[in-house]
Design an enzyme around this catalytic site. Sequence first.
Site, PDB file in Angstrom:
ATOM      1  N   HIS A 109      49.080  42.294  33.778  1.00  0.00           N
ATOM      2  CA  HIS A 109      49.122  42.509  35.223  1.00  0.00           C
ATOM      3  C   HIS A 109      50.489  43.125  35.543  1.00  0.00           C
ATOM      4  O   HIS A 109      51.313  42.530  36.214  1.00  0.00           O
ATOM      5  CB  HIS A 109      48.881  41.200  35.972  1.00  0.00           C
ATOM      6  CG  HIS A 109      48.481  41.363  37.412  1.00  0.00           C
ATOM      7  ND1 HIS A 109      47.346  40.790  37.947  1.00  0.00           N
ATOM      8  CD2 HIS A 109      49.065  42.022  38.439  1.00  0.00           C
ATOM      9  CE1 HIS A 109      47.265  41.080  39.240  1.00  0.00           C
ATOM     10  NE2 HIS A 109      48.305  41.825  39.571  1.00  0.00           N
ATOM     11  N   ASN A 161      38.286  44.280  42.079  1.00  0.00           N
ATOM     12  CA  ASN A 161      39.262  43.947  43.122  1.00  0.00           C
ATOM     13  C   ASN A 161      39.039  44.908  44.268  1.00  0.00           C
ATOM     14  O   ASN A 161      39.037  46.133  44.071  1.00  0.00           O
ATOM     15  CB  ASN A 161      40.699  44.131  42.607  1.00  0.00           C
ATOM     16  CG  ASN A 161      41.079  43.093  41.572  1.00  0.00           C
ATOM     17  OD1 ASN A 161      40.285  42.234  41.223  1.00  0.00           O
ATOM     18  ND2 ASN A 161      42.301  43.174  41.080  1.00  0.00           N
ATOM     19  N   ARG A 191      42.326  32.439  37.918  1.00  0.00           N
ATOM     20  CA  ARG A 191      42.688  33.657  37.182  1.00  0.00           C
ATOM     21  C   ARG A 191      44.192  33.859  37.271  1.00  0.00           C
ATOM     22  O   ARG A 191      44.742  33.985  38.362  1.00  0.00           O
ATOM     23  CB  ARG A 191      41.963  34.874  37.764  1.00  0.00           C
ATOM     24  CG  ARG A 191      42.231  36.141  36.961  1.00  0.00           C
ATOM     25  CD  ARG A 191      41.362  37.297  37.409  1.00  0.00           C
ATOM     26  NE  ARG A 191      41.886  37.951  38.586  1.00  0.00           N
ATOM     27  CZ  ARG A 191      42.788  38.927  38.582  1.00  0.00           C
ATOM     28  NH1 ARG A 191      43.303  39.353  37.449  1.00  0.00           N
ATOM     29  NH2 ARG A 191      43.189  39.475  39.711  1.00  0.00           N
ATOM     30  N   GLU A 199      39.390  39.818  42.937  1.00  0.00           N
ATOM     31  CA  GLU A 199      40.370  39.752  44.030  1.00  0.00           C
ATOM     32  C   GLU A 199      39.720  40.234  45.310  1.00  0.00           C
ATOM     33  O   GLU A 199      39.082  41.286  45.323  1.00  0.00           O
ATOM     34  CB  GLU A 199      41.584  40.665  43.790  1.00  0.00           C
ATOM     35  CG  GLU A 199      42.572  40.163  42.807  1.00  0.00           C
ATOM     36  CD  GLU A 199      43.822  41.055  42.727  1.00  0.00           C
ATOM     37  OE1 GLU A 199      44.144  41.752  43.720  1.00  0.00           O
ATOM     38  OE2 GLU A 199      44.451  41.042  41.665  1.00  0.00           O
ATOM     39  N   TYR A 231      39.718  45.571  48.620  1.00  0.00           N
ATOM     40  CA  TYR A 231      40.330  45.150  49.891  1.00  0.00           C
ATOM     41  C   TYR A 231      39.805  45.962  51.079  1.00  0.00           C
ATOM     42  O   TYR A 231      39.671  45.436  52.166  1.00  0.00           O
ATOM     43  CB  TYR A 231      41.854  45.264  49.802  1.00  0.00           C
ATOM     44  CG  TYR A 231      42.440  44.234  48.836  1.00  0.00           C
ATOM     45  CD1 TYR A 231      42.867  42.994  49.291  1.00  0.00           C
ATOM     46  CD2 TYR A 231      42.511  44.489  47.474  1.00  0.00           C
ATOM     47  CE1 TYR A 231      43.366  42.037  48.422  1.00  0.00           C
ATOM     48  CE2 TYR A 231      43.008  43.534  46.591  1.00  0.00           C
ATOM     49  CZ  TYR A 231      43.430  42.309  47.064  1.00  0.00           C
ATOM     50  OH  TYR A 231      43.906  41.363  46.199  1.00  0.00           O
ATOM     51  N   GLU A 286      43.638  46.147  37.397  1.00  0.00           N
ATOM     52  CA  GLU A 286      43.800  47.338  38.242  1.00  0.00           C
ATOM     53  C   GLU A 286      44.499  48.478  37.512  1.00  0.00           C
ATOM     54  O   GLU A 286      45.605  48.900  37.878  1.00  0.00           O
ATOM     55  CB  GLU A 286      44.558  46.989  39.536  1.00  0.00           C
ATOM     56  CG  GLU A 286      43.788  46.059  40.434  1.00  0.00           C
ATOM     57  CD  GLU A 286      44.485  45.789  41.758  1.00  0.00           C
ATOM     58  OE1 GLU A 286      45.514  46.422  42.036  1.00  0.00           O
ATOM     59  OE2 GLU A 286      43.981  44.945  42.505  1.00  0.00           O
TER      60      GLU A 286
HETATM   61  O1  IFM Z   1      49.236  41.576  45.037  1.00  0.00           O
HETATM   62  C1  IFM Z   1      48.316  42.530  44.629  1.00  0.00           C
HETATM   63  C2  IFM Z   1      47.816  42.248  43.222  1.00  0.00           C
HETATM   64  O2  IFM Z   1      48.860  42.160  42.302  1.00  0.00           O
HETATM   65  C3  IFM Z   1      46.894  43.353  42.770  1.00  0.00           C
HETATM   66  N1  IFM Z   1      45.857  43.583  43.753  1.00  0.00           N
HETATM   67  C4  IFM Z   1      46.226  43.735  45.127  1.00  0.00           C
HETATM   68  C5  IFM Z   1      47.111  42.569  45.548  1.00  0.00           C
HETATM   69  C6  IFM Z   1      47.485  42.693  47.038  1.00  0.00           C
HETATM   70  O3  IFM Z   1      48.114  43.889  47.296  1.00  0.00           O
END
Ligand code: IFM
Length: 447
Positions: free
Chosen positions: A121, A289, A77, A348, A291, A166
């Site tokens: 992006h 995405n 991607r 992500e 985290y 995002e």
């Molecule tokens: O680096 C970023 C990415 O551009 C978008 N999602 C989170 C990643 C890590 O912070």
Amino acid sequence: MPTSPLRRDFLWGVSTSAYQVEGAAHEDGRGPSIWDTRCRTKGGVVDGSNGDVAADHYHRYAEDIALMKDLGVGAYRFSVAWPRVLPRGRDVVNEAGLDFYDRLIDGLLAAGIEPWLTLYHWDLPQALEDQGGWTNRDCAGWFADYAVLVARRYGDRVKRFATFNEFSVFTLFGYAINWAAPGVTDGPSHLRAIHHVNLAHGAGVDVLRSLVPGALIGAIHNRQQVLPEHGRPENEEAAALLDEHWNLAFPDPQILGYYPPRLARAIEPYVQAGDMARICRPTDWFGLNHYGPIFAKADPDTTWGFGWGEAPSGSPDYGVGWPVFPDAFRDELLRLTRRYRLPVYITENGCGGSEDAPDATGQVNDPHRITYLRLYNQAMMDAIRGGGDVRGYFVWSLLDNFEWGSGYTQRFGLVHVDFATGQRTPKASARWYAERIRAQKEERTRA
Ligand code: IFM
């Protein structure tokens, strides 16, 4: 041994984005983006760096494709840099810029890796920002014209498209909090940006659907559970409002056809007749995405009265540097499946690190990343066993890269990049990921 719950066609991949890896910012006719501007603005990036060279992917893409082949991934991607193909954002096309993505896409296909193309992006052409950028309703049309260019050029070879990456991160941080370009802090500008980006998404979906036969179109949303910071009752309302801004402001109108209640009231002045039908267009998949969860607190000094709070003390972190809650990931995957009823691709997931560096033998050991990836993979499998419709998983990121406001202080790559020389060194986590993929493929052939 319990059998894997993964589908036979489960897709493993890696992700990057144009401004974070390409470099070549002043080559072959690329125009400036809002991030070039922010990098030159005092305080815009912690280490005063920029994406001029970044990981030099523009020149080293062939080497990077070979690295992906070694990992065994089925998909890559990447994003197209709008200012590389349309240096002023519209009208004049830059053939040399388009050629770069031809080379990249052809190289991926030759290596048996499926290209997953993200249109946006975060690198809006500066020339469009000068005309109001996302606060200008016309920006949705400019985006649709850019989508036409990309669809016509690459649609013969690329079938997987995401409109945006995002949505809520670049709008909230860019227009309300000033953690990202263009660095505005103004409620009405933020609301306009949200609505116009939603309109642009809908227009982009229509363009791709009409111009690319067999296109599989999605959008990539950051979604994380928002929890109130412990201690003050007003943090509850802050968390509810941040949840609307962060998690619901884009997927709800795009997939369900309405804004969440608090936001709907605020955004009403910017909504015109027919807009929700323009925004809510059928898509084929949901990109997630994720985290970790967010902790919210009331903060009267911010545009919307909420701010980022602290996780409870003692939260597990496994050396990652932020609280690690794989169960929240599992729950999010289940929530998504229930709420939006689309196949989910995790577009992500991964973790940073400020200390990844080659040791005396040249090896880069990143045990914290392996722990993180293992825990999150396990959570994904639990979600699938519980009914989550998860079809693929992409690690962020293939390469160490330019981490926006953190510059080069955070490394998210499976592959270490020496930013002085461009040299690539796969980290221990790259070997872990390659083994993870290999083991699943083997299990698939045995089954
Ligand atoms: O680096 C970023 C990415 O551009 C978008 N999602 C989170 C990643 C890590 O912070």
